[in-house]
Design a protein around this motif. Structure first.
Motif, PDB file in Angstrom:
ATOM      1  N   THR A 143       6.036  -7.426  -0.845  1.00  0.00           N
ATOM      2  CA  THR A 143       5.732  -6.735   0.407  1.00  0.00           C
ATOM      3  C   THR A 143       5.951  -5.240   0.225  1.00  0.00           C
ATOM      4  O   THR A 143       6.997  -4.819  -0.280  1.00  0.00           O
ATOM      5  CB  THR A 143       6.627  -7.259   1.554  1.00  0.00           C
ATOM      6  OG1 THR A 143       6.418  -8.668   1.702  1.00  0.00           O
ATOM      7  CG2 THR A 143       6.280  -6.580   2.871  1.00  0.00           C
ATOM      8  N   VAL A 144       4.949  -4.454   0.622  1.00  0.00           N
ATOM      9  CA  VAL A 144       5.004  -3.002   0.460  1.00  0.00           C
ATOM     10  C   VAL A 144       4.942  -2.348   1.841  1.00  0.00           C
ATOM     11  O   VAL A 144       4.001  -2.573   2.599  1.00  0.00           O
ATOM     12  CB  VAL A 144       3.824  -2.494  -0.401  1.00  0.00           C
ATOM     13  CG1 VAL A 144       3.929  -0.981  -0.600  1.00  0.00           C
ATOM     14  CG2 VAL A 144       3.784  -3.212  -1.749  1.00  0.00           C
ATOM     15  N   LEU A 145       5.968  -1.555   2.177  1.00  0.00           N
ATOM     16  CA  LEU A 145       5.986  -0.804   3.435  1.00  0.00           C
ATOM     17  C   LEU A 145       5.409   0.587   3.170  1.00  0.00           C
ATOM     18  O   LEU A 145       5.918   1.330   2.325  1.00  0.00           O
ATOM     19  CB  LEU A 145       7.421  -0.695   3.968  1.00  0.00           C
ATOM     20  CG  LEU A 145       7.629   0.214   5.197  1.00  0.00           C
ATOM     21  CD1 LEU A 145       6.821  -0.268   6.398  1.00  0.00           C
ATOM     22  CD2 LEU A 145       9.119   0.302   5.553  1.00  0.00           C
ATOM     23  N   ILE A 146       4.332   0.925   3.895  1.00  0.00           N
ATOM     24  CA  ILE A 146       3.627   2.195   3.691  1.00  0.00           C
ATOM     25  C   ILE A 146       3.826   3.067   4.928  1.00  0.00           C
ATOM     26  O   ILE A 146       3.332   2.745   6.009  1.00  0.00           O
ATOM     27  CB  ILE A 146       2.119   1.936   3.464  1.00  0.00           C
ATOM     28  CG1 ILE A 146       1.913   1.007   2.263  1.00  0.00           C
ATOM     29  CG2 ILE A 146       1.361   3.245   3.294  1.00  0.00           C
ATOM     30  CD1 ILE A 146       0.559   0.304   2.266  1.00  0.00           C
ATOM     31  N   HIS A 147       4.568   4.174   4.775  1.00  0.00           N
ATOM     32  CA  HIS A 147       4.710   5.114   5.883  1.00  0.00           C
ATOM     33  C   HIS A 147       3.445   5.971   5.994  1.00  0.00           C
ATOM     34  O   HIS A 147       2.743   6.181   5.008  1.00  0.00           O
ATOM     35  CB  HIS A 147       5.941   5.999   5.689  1.00  0.00           C
ATOM     36  CG  HIS A 147       7.240   5.257   5.837  1.00  0.00           C
ATOM     37  ND1 HIS A 147       7.496   4.420   6.909  1.00  0.00           N
ATOM     38  CD2 HIS A 147       8.353   5.210   5.046  1.00  0.00           C
ATOM     39  CE1 HIS A 147       8.712   3.900   6.777  1.00  0.00           C
ATOM     40  NE2 HIS A 147       9.243   4.358   5.662  1.00  0.00           N
ATOM     41  N   ILE A 167       1.367  -7.652  -0.223  1.00  0.00           N
ATOM     42  CA  ILE A 167       1.247  -7.645   1.245  1.00  0.00           C
ATOM     43  C   ILE A 167       1.589  -6.256   1.790  1.00  0.00           C
ATOM     44  O   ILE A 167       2.743  -5.812   1.678  1.00  0.00           O
ATOM     45  CB  ILE A 167       2.193  -8.700   1.860  1.00  0.00           C
ATOM     46  CG1 ILE A 167       1.892 -10.080   1.276  1.00  0.00           C
ATOM     47  CG2 ILE A 167       2.082  -8.717   3.381  1.00  0.00           C
ATOM     48  CD1 ILE A 167       3.077 -11.025   1.289  1.00  0.00           C
ATOM     49  N   PRO A 168       0.610  -5.548   2.384  1.00  0.00           N
ATOM     50  CA  PRO A 168       0.895  -4.229   2.939  1.00  0.00           C
ATOM     51  C   PRO A 168       1.320  -4.289   4.409  1.00  0.00           C
ATOM     52  O   PRO A 168       0.685  -4.967   5.222  1.00  0.00           O
ATOM     53  CB  PRO A 168      -0.455  -3.515   2.808  1.00  0.00           C
ATOM     54  CG  PRO A 168      -1.479  -4.602   2.905  1.00  0.00           C
ATOM     55  CD  PRO A 168      -0.837  -5.884   2.450  1.00  0.00           C
ATOM     56  N   ILE A 212       8.872  -2.686  -1.913  1.00  0.00           N
ATOM     57  CA  ILE A 212       8.524  -1.304  -2.229  1.00  0.00           C
ATOM     58  C   ILE A 212       8.323  -0.538  -0.924  1.00  0.00           C
ATOM     59  O   ILE A 212       7.748  -1.077   0.025  1.00  0.00           O
ATOM     60  CB  ILE A 212       7.216  -1.227  -3.062  1.00  0.00           C
ATOM     61  CG1 ILE A 212       7.392  -1.916  -4.425  1.00  0.00           C
ATOM     62  CG2 ILE A 212       6.770   0.228  -3.268  1.00  0.00           C
ATOM     63  CD1 ILE A 212       6.106  -1.995  -5.244  1.00  0.00           C
ATOM     64  N   ILE A 213       8.803   0.702  -0.883  1.00  0.00           N
ATOM     65  CA  ILE A 213       8.513   1.597   0.241  1.00  0.00           C
ATOM     66  C   ILE A 213       7.791   2.817  -0.312  1.00  0.00           C
ATOM     67  O   ILE A 213       8.280   3.463  -1.250  1.00  0.00           O
ATOM     68  CB  ILE A 213       9.797   2.055   0.962  1.00  0.00           C
ATOM     69  CG1 ILE A 213      10.540   0.854   1.563  1.00  0.00           C
ATOM     70  CG2 ILE A 213       9.469   3.075   2.056  1.00  0.00           C
ATOM     71  CD1 ILE A 213      11.901   1.199   2.158  1.00  0.00           C
ATOM     72  N   LEU A 214       6.618   3.138   0.242  1.00  0.00           N
ATOM     73  CA  LEU A 214       5.912   4.381  -0.083  1.00  0.00           C
ATOM     74  C   LEU A 214       6.238   5.370   1.030  1.00  0.00           C
ATOM     75  O   LEU A 214       5.806   5.203   2.168  1.00  0.00           O
ATOM     76  CB  LEU A 214       4.399   4.159  -0.170  1.00  0.00           C
ATOM     77  CG  LEU A 214       3.887   3.151  -1.212  1.00  0.00           C
ATOM     78  CD1 LEU A 214       2.369   3.239  -1.315  1.00  0.00           C
ATOM     79  CD2 LEU A 214       4.528   3.363  -2.577  1.00  0.00           C
ATOM     80  N   ASP A 215       7.015   6.399   0.695  1.00  0.00           N
ATOM     81  CA  ASP A 215       7.602   7.278   1.707  1.00  0.00           C
ATOM     82  C   ASP A 215       7.191   8.732   1.500  1.00  0.00           C
ATOM     83  O   ASP A 215       7.573   9.360   0.521  1.00  0.00           O
ATOM     84  CB  ASP A 215       9.133   7.142   1.638  1.00  0.00           C
ATOM     85  CG  ASP A 215       9.848   8.029   2.643  1.00  0.00           C
ATOM     86  OD1 ASP A 215       9.208   8.498   3.603  1.00  0.00           O
ATOM     87  OD2 ASP A 215      11.059   8.249   2.455  1.00  0.00           O
TER      88      ASP A 215
END
Length: 338
Positions: A143-147, A167-168, A212-215
């Motif tokens: 699971t990837v959290l995209i800010h 999973i976005p 993963i977090i894309l910040d």
């Protein structure tokens, strides 16, 4: 040639169209006749005097362009010929009628795609691809959290996460942006203005947290990011929209989760540093081989750049104002006059 220009740092009103010297391609460089460029946060920062171009790069704004090959410098290896439709990642100079590009930074424009659409690809999609694959090493099922899910990078990342069979999930500031991210493939979206995204992300992952977090936000999000990051998770920082200051016990929290922080800036890989230049070439090659085929009609899954709006070069100041007000969903494209 004409180019977007500013005499001194400041607001959008400082930008205007000016006649400047047309560049000549150097060793291993291609001269690109620009049909369209696109706007990036880095352009806004550079305009304010807060993000100078790397040494040796053009001081004209513009980190990406689409157009046709107009000339070849000495030492080119024959991959490109005059007239080829190409798009490119740049260290600067894209918002002008011509720009020189190292030949290894060019990508072919997929068939049936316009220059306007192609201009929306290089910076956002290469950034997202780099963050996910070169830095985050995303795996199937994660699971990837995209800010900033509604931004150019955000919309690209959603689709690339899906392509990687992961999973976005996203954060955004309006319902309109959340709807756009859902249409792009986000499995869930949280409005950071009225929801606690860390609680919602934990709920979505049934308590395990995101891998993963894309910040691109930075300082103000650190506690919530660590709250919803999984054990062994990767927190990737590629921008500091809220600043870089952190107040609190970040390292202890990070250590307790065996988590890691990675940072990345695409633009700092300039030609003057040979290692950075080689990395950029490797990134462009990997993206061309692994992602670009999915932009072609009939591909499954289909990747699509999202263009928010198009402004002619002489209205560059207006385009900057729209981005500063955070109104765009996807990319703002600048059309360059013939």
């Amino acid at each position: 040639m004409f180019a977007a220009y500013l005499d001194c740092p400041g607001g959008p009103e400082n930008l205007y169209m000016k006649e400047v010297m047309k560049p000549s391609p150097g060793e291993g460089e291609v001269l690109l006749k620009v049909s369209a460029s696109a706007l990036n946060r880095a352009d806004l920062l550079q305009r304010r005097g807060k993000y100078p171009p790397p040494e040796g790069a053009s001081d004209i704004l513009g980190l990406e362009a689409a157009g046709s090959v107009a000339g070849l410098g000495p030492g080119c290896r024959g991959r490109w010929k005059v007239g080829d439709a190409v798009m490119a990642l740049l260290s600067g100079g894209g918002q002008a009628q011509y720009v020189t590009v190292p030949e290894g930074h060019l990508m072919p424009i997929p068939k049936d795609m316009t220059f306007i659409q192609a201009a929306a690809i290089p910076e956002a999609w290469l950034t997202a691809f780099q963050l996910l694959h070169f830095v985050g090493k995303v795996q199937e099922g994660e699971t990837v959290l995209i800010h900033a899910g509604g931004s150019g990078v955000g919309m690209a990342a959603i689709q690339l996460v899906r392509l990687a069979k992961a999973i976005p999930i996203v954060t955004a500031g309006t319902q309109e942006k959340l709807k756009a991210t859902a249409n792009a493939g986000a499995a869930a979206g949280f409005n950071y203005k009225n929801e606690d995204f860390s609680e919602k992300a934990l709920e979505f992952t049934q308590g395990s947290g995101v891998d993963i977090i894309l910040d691109c936000v930075g300082g103000s999000y650190w506690e919530k990011n660590l709250n919803c990051l999984s054990t062994d998770g990767r927190w990737i920082i590629y921008g500091l929209l809220s600043g870089g200051e952190v107040h609190g016990d970040l390292l202890a929290r990070l250590l307790s989760k065996r988590a890691s922080i990675h940072t990345s800036l695409l633009r700092s890989r300039d030609k003057e540093a040979s290692n950075g230049y080689q990395q950029s070439e490797r990134l462009v090659r990997a993206f061309t081989e692994e992602a670009l085929p999915y932009f072609a009609g009939g591909a499954s899954p289909r990747l699509q750049p999202l263009v928010d709006s198009v402004y002619p070069l002489h209205k560059i100041a207006e385009a900057h104002r729209v981005m500063e007000e955070n109104k765009n969903i996807g990319k703002i494209v600048i059309e360059v006059p013939v």
